[in-house]
Design a protein around this motif. Sequence first.
Motif, mmCIF file in Angstrom:
data_model
loop_
_atom_site.group_PDB
_atom_site.id
_atom_site.type_symbol
_atom_site.label_atom_id
_atom_site.label_comp_id
_atom_site.label_asym_id
_atom_site.label_seq_id
_atom_site.Cartn_x
_atom_site.Cartn_y
_atom_site.Cartn_z
ATOM 1 N N GLU A 145 0.838 -1.207 0.000
ATOM 2 C CA GLU A 145 0.000 0.000 0.000
ATOM 3 C C GLU A 145 0.875 1.260 0.000
ATOM 4 O OE1 GLU A 145 -2.911 0.926 -0.647
ATOM 5 O OE2 GLU A 145 -2.874 2.960 0.154
ATOM 6 N N ASN A 149 0.794 4.056 -2.895
ATOM 7 C CA ASN A 149 0.605 5.487 -2.645
ATOM 8 C C ASN A 149 1.688 6.321 -3.313
ATOM 9 O OD1 ASN A 149 -1.769 5.445 -1.250
ATOM 10 N ND2 ASN A 149 -0.843 5.528 0.782
ATOM 11 N N LYS A 152 0.788 6.470 -6.902
ATOM 12 C CA LYS A 152 -0.478 7.167 -7.156
ATOM 13 C C LYS A 152 -0.402 8.667 -6.840
ATOM 14 C CE LYS A 152 -5.133 6.308 -5.440
ATOM 15 N NZ LYS A 152 -5.877 5.445 -4.522
ATOM 16 N N HIS A 153 0.294 9.028 -5.750
ATOM 17 C CA HIS A 153 0.203 10.415 -5.274
ATOM 18 C C HIS A 153 1.499 11.210 -5.323
ATOM 19 C CE1 HIS A 153 -3.681 9.232 -3.657
ATOM 20 N NE2 HIS A 153 -3.116 8.313 -2.919
ATOM 21 N N GLY A 198 -6.203 3.546 2.618
ATOM 22 C CA GLY A 198 -4.878 2.918 2.640
ATOM 23 C C GLY A 198 -4.102 3.175 3.917
HETATM 24 MG MG LIG Z 1 -3.655 4.608 -0.835
#
Ligand SMILES: [Mg+2]
Length: 236
Positions: A145, A149, A152-153, A198
């Motif tokens: 996770e 992240n 994704k971010h 998450g």
């Molecule tokens: Mg997440």
Amino acid sequence: MTSIVVQQRRYLTATRSLSGKLLAAQEEERARIARELHDDVIQRVALLGQSLDELATFSHDGDKQFERRVRGLRAELVDFADEIRSLAHRMHPPVLDHLGLPAALSTLAGEIWSTSRLRVGLDLDRSPVEMPPAVAAGLYRIAQESLRNVVKHAGASTAMMRLAHVDGGVQLVVEDNGSGFDTAAPRGAFVNGGSGIGLTSITERARQFGGRVAIHSRPGAGTRVVAWIPLGKDQA
Ligand SMILES: [Mg+2]
Ligand SMILES: Nc1ncnc2c1ncn2[C@@H]1O[C@H](COP(=O)(O)OP(=O)(O)OP(=O)(O)O)[C@@H](O)[C@H]1O
């Protein structure tokens, strides 16, 4: 007044113990589905492939269209089996059971590179240590996770994953050099229309084994997730 505080504490403890049990049940269920996909579904697809091979031998000389069609179906079936296999591995990576957490983390880093082109540096203590499979699975999910992240971010150019034995437990650190975020800002599910679970789930996973998670981040200064789980004798 005191009794309301006591009741709230009891409620919190009960909720945590329930969420820990749910996470454990989810992990077991994933492992079961992964086994079923691997042992049953993939075997059936392999049998279908063999039937197609037999069908191809029925082709009359010169029936090129028929042969092409069978070859096409065969190729699709191979892709399909690959997809199921990779789904099964994502649900419960076999390397975790067979080779242990450090090997599973380095496989994960390889997968992140091939799917997202994010380079994940590794510094993993590989010394053999008795670790309950549930703890290894928990730490693996935390790493998964955290890296998800980052992809994704964070918009990071690089990330680093460390595994070490610290204070009678295992410590996992995932850090990136990306955008960072304000850890004090409200976030997560049901906040500001957000749907993220998450970071909450990372924290719950560590708590489930008596451990803890610290998230260090600032806008513009990257993010570091530090998870620690004790390796006590009485763990599941
Ligand atoms: Mg997440
Ligand atoms: N490595 C990171 N870099 C930058 N921002 C991050 C990072 N990790 C988390 N965040 C921020 O924290 C928020 C909450 O993360 P969390 O994992 O809980 O939710 P999510 O990733 O948005 O959704 P979900 O995990 O449920 O798919 C993110 O939306 C993002 O704004």
